[in-house]
Design a protein around this motif. Structure first.
Motif, PDB file in Angstrom:
ATOM      1  N   LEU A   8       3.161 -15.948   0.617  1.00 26.59           N
ATOM      2  CA  LEU A   8       3.501 -15.304  -0.644  1.00 26.59           C
ATOM      3  C   LEU A   8       4.262 -14.029  -0.339  1.00 26.59           C
ATOM      4  O   LEU A   8       3.833 -13.238   0.494  1.00 26.59           O
ATOM      5  CB  LEU A   8       2.241 -14.921  -1.422  1.00 26.59           C
ATOM      6  N   THR A   9       5.363 -13.824  -1.007  1.00 26.96           N
ATOM      7  CA  THR A   9       6.099 -12.576  -0.892  1.00 26.96           C
ATOM      8  C   THR A   9       5.817 -11.775  -2.155  1.00 26.96           C
ATOM      9  O   THR A   9       6.008 -12.268  -3.266  1.00 26.96           O
ATOM     10  CB  THR A   9       7.612 -12.833  -0.753  1.00 26.96           C
ATOM     11  N   LEU A  10       5.322 -10.555  -1.988  1.00 27.28           N
ATOM     12  CA  LEU A  10       4.997  -9.681  -3.111  1.00 27.28           C
ATOM     13  C   LEU A  10       6.017  -8.549  -3.141  1.00 27.28           C
ATOM     14  O   LEU A  10       6.218  -7.868  -2.139  1.00 27.28           O
ATOM     15  CB  LEU A  10       3.601  -9.090  -2.948  1.00 27.28           C
ATOM     16  N   ASP A  11       6.653  -8.352  -4.277  1.00 24.97           N
ATOM     17  CA  ASP A  11       7.655  -7.299  -4.426  1.00 24.97           C
ATOM     18  C   ASP A  11       7.202  -6.356  -5.535  1.00 24.97           C
ATOM     19  O   ASP A  11       7.183  -6.730  -6.707  1.00 24.97           O
ATOM     20  CB  ASP A  11       9.007  -7.928  -4.756  1.00 24.97           C
ATOM     21  N   LEU A  12       6.813  -5.144  -5.158  1.00 24.59           N
ATOM     22  CA  LEU A  12       6.318  -4.160  -6.115  1.00 24.59           C
ATOM     23  C   LEU A  12       7.483  -3.468  -6.806  1.00 24.59           C
ATOM     24  O   LEU A  12       8.431  -3.048  -6.144  1.00 24.59           O
ATOM     25  CB  LEU A  12       5.470  -3.106  -5.406  1.00 24.59           C
ATOM     26  N   THR A  18       8.744   6.423 -10.043  1.00 22.50           N
ATOM     27  CA  THR A  18       8.143   6.122  -8.744  1.00 22.50           C
ATOM     28  C   THR A  18       9.220   6.182  -7.667  1.00 22.50           C
ATOM     29  O   THR A  18      10.228   5.489  -7.756  1.00 22.50           O
ATOM     30  CB  THR A  18       7.508   4.711  -8.755  1.00 22.50           C
ATOM     31  N   ASP A  19       9.000   7.019  -6.635  1.00 16.67           N
ATOM     32  CA  ASP A  19       9.992   7.116  -5.565  1.00 16.67           C
ATOM     33  C   ASP A  19       9.635   6.159  -4.418  1.00 16.67           C
ATOM     34  O   ASP A  19       8.584   5.522  -4.419  1.00 16.67           O
ATOM     35  CB  ASP A  19      10.154   8.560  -5.073  1.00 16.67           C
ATOM     36  N   LEU A  23       6.127   4.190  -3.495  1.00 19.17           N
ATOM     37  CA  LEU A  23       6.132   2.731  -3.508  1.00 19.17           C
ATOM     38  C   LEU A  23       5.637   2.186  -2.170  1.00 19.17           C
ATOM     39  O   LEU A  23       4.845   1.240  -2.128  1.00 19.17           O
ATOM     40  CB  LEU A  23       7.543   2.228  -3.815  1.00 19.17           C
ATOM     41  N   GLN A  24       6.066   2.813  -1.080  1.00 23.53           N
ATOM     42  CA  GLN A  24       5.612   2.391   0.253  1.00 23.53           C
ATOM     43  C   GLN A  24       4.103   2.611   0.396  1.00 23.53           C
ATOM     44  O   GLN A  24       3.384   1.757   0.906  1.00 23.53           O
ATOM     45  CB  GLN A  24       6.365   3.158   1.345  1.00 23.53           C
ATOM     46  N   SER A  25       3.607   3.742  -0.079  1.00 22.67           N
ATOM     47  CA  SER A  25       2.181   4.034  -0.022  1.00 22.67           C
ATOM     48  C   SER A  25       1.375   3.026  -0.843  1.00 22.67           C
ATOM     49  O   SER A  25       0.328   2.540  -0.403  1.00 22.67           O
ATOM     50  CB  SER A  25       1.931   5.460  -0.527  1.00 22.67           C
ATOM     51  N   LEU A  26       1.878   2.689  -2.033  1.00 12.09           N
ATOM     52  CA  LEU A  26       1.200   1.701  -2.875  1.00 12.09           C
ATOM     53  C   LEU A  26       1.189   0.326  -2.201  1.00 12.09           C
ATOM     54  O   LEU A  26       0.189  -0.393  -2.248  1.00 12.09           O
ATOM     55  CB  LEU A  26       1.868   1.626  -4.247  1.00 12.09           C
ATOM     56  N   GLY A  27       2.288  -0.017  -1.544  1.00 13.89           N
ATOM     57  CA  GLY A  27       2.340  -1.283  -0.804  1.00 13.89           C
ATOM     58  C   GLY A  27       1.305  -1.329   0.308  1.00 13.89           C
ATOM     59  O   GLY A  27       0.650  -2.357   0.525  1.00 13.89           O
ATOM     60  N   GLU A  28       1.113  -0.217   0.994  1.00 16.05           N
ATOM     61  CA  GLU A  28       0.109  -0.152   2.062  1.00 16.05           C
ATOM     62  C   GLU A  28      -1.306  -0.245   1.484  1.00 16.05           C
ATOM     63  O   GLU A  28      -2.181  -0.881   2.072  1.00 16.05           O
ATOM     64  CB  GLU A  28       0.305   1.116   2.882  1.00 16.05           C
ATOM     65  N   GLN A  29      -1.540   0.371   0.318  1.00 17.83           N
ATOM     66  CA  GLN A  29      -2.851   0.255  -0.341  1.00 17.83           C
ATOM     67  C   GLN A  29      -3.139  -1.198  -0.724  1.00 17.83           C
ATOM     68  O   GLN A  29      -4.244  -1.701  -0.502  1.00 17.83           O
ATOM     69  CB  GLN A  29      -2.901   1.112  -1.605  1.00 17.83           C
ATOM     70  N   LEU A  30      -2.138  -1.865  -1.286  1.00 11.92           N
ATOM     71  CA  LEU A  30      -2.312  -3.263  -1.673  1.00 11.92           C
ATOM     72  C   LEU A  30      -2.543  -4.125  -0.439  1.00 11.92           C
ATOM     73  O   LEU A  30      -3.380  -5.028  -0.461  1.00 11.92           O
ATOM     74  CB  LEU A  30      -1.098  -3.759  -2.464  1.00 11.92           C
ATOM     75  N   ILE A  61      12.188  -2.069   6.960  1.00 14.26           N
ATOM     76  CA  ILE A  61      11.090  -2.585   6.137  1.00 14.26           C
ATOM     77  C   ILE A  61      11.528  -2.523   4.685  1.00 14.26           C
ATOM     78  O   ILE A  61      12.089  -1.524   4.252  1.00 14.26           O
ATOM     79  CB  ILE A  61       9.830  -1.717   6.343  1.00 14.26           C
ATOM     80  N   ALA A  62      11.260  -3.581   3.948  1.00 14.04           N
ATOM     81  CA  ALA A  62      11.566  -3.581   2.517  1.00 14.04           C
ATOM     82  C   ALA A  62      10.495  -2.745   1.822  1.00 14.04           C
ATOM     83  O   ALA A  62       9.316  -3.061   1.888  1.00 14.04           O
ATOM     84  CB  ALA A  62      11.575  -5.008   1.977  1.00 14.04           C
ATOM     85  N   VAL A  63      10.899  -1.666   1.185  1.00 12.71           N
ATOM     86  CA  VAL A  63       9.952  -0.747   0.549  1.00 12.71           C
ATOM     87  C   VAL A  63       9.212  -1.464  -0.573  1.00 12.71           C
ATOM     88  O   VAL A  63       9.822  -2.069  -1.448  1.00 12.71           O
ATOM     89  CB  VAL A  63      10.682   0.499   0.007  1.00 12.71           C
TER      90      VAL A  63
END
Length: 140
Positions: A8-12, A18-19, A23-30, A61-63
């Motif tokens: 699965l590819t997830l794209d936030l 949101t900068d 967005l990168q931090s939220l991706g790491e949390q998820l 890395i795709a943010v």
């Protein structure tokens, strides 16, 4: 028995304010939340586009994008976790792609989102779309 894996590819998609760092931090949390589901792997997605000047190919890395590798039976749980997680974050949506099929989470009520997830999973695999024994289904 492992009948294969799903990727699965997830794209936030962030809110208008949101900068990239957020967005990168939220991706790491998820990513951390998804790893608690005992999926096989969750990696930060790599951009398919050309790397910026000075970067080596494959380094970018795709943010706000993740790639989740899991057994097909956990796809529903991954989608439900993403939906629940998203409701408490400053994001507009998360687009999920599996083998060319996509679903966008975050733009519907909780009940409508549950129906969308159920329909998406059941069209992908009748076995994965069947609720697990003991899992109540709310009103249809």
């Amino acid at each position: 028995m492992n009948t294969g894996v799903s990727r699965l590819t997830l794209d936030l998609t962030g809110a208008s304010d949101t900068d990239a760092d957020e967005l990168q931090s939220l991706g790491e949390q998820l990513r951390r939340a998804l790893l608690e589901l005992e999926v096989e792997d969750v990696q930060l997605a790599r951009q398919g586009a050309a790397a910026p000047e000075g970067a080596k190919p494959g380094e970018v890395i795709a943010v706000g994008a993740l790639v989740v590798t899991t057994v097909p039976l956990l796809v529903r749980q991954v989608l439900q976790l993403v939906d629940t997680w998203l409701r408490h974050r400053p994001l507009r949506s998360v687009t999920v792609e599996i083998d060319g099929d996509t679903i966008e989470l975050g733009n519907a009520s909780a009940e409508d989102q549950r129906r969308l997830i159920d329909a998406f999973v059941s069209t992908r695999s009748p076995q994965a779309g069947t609720p697990q024994a003991g899992t109540p289904q709310s009103g249809e």
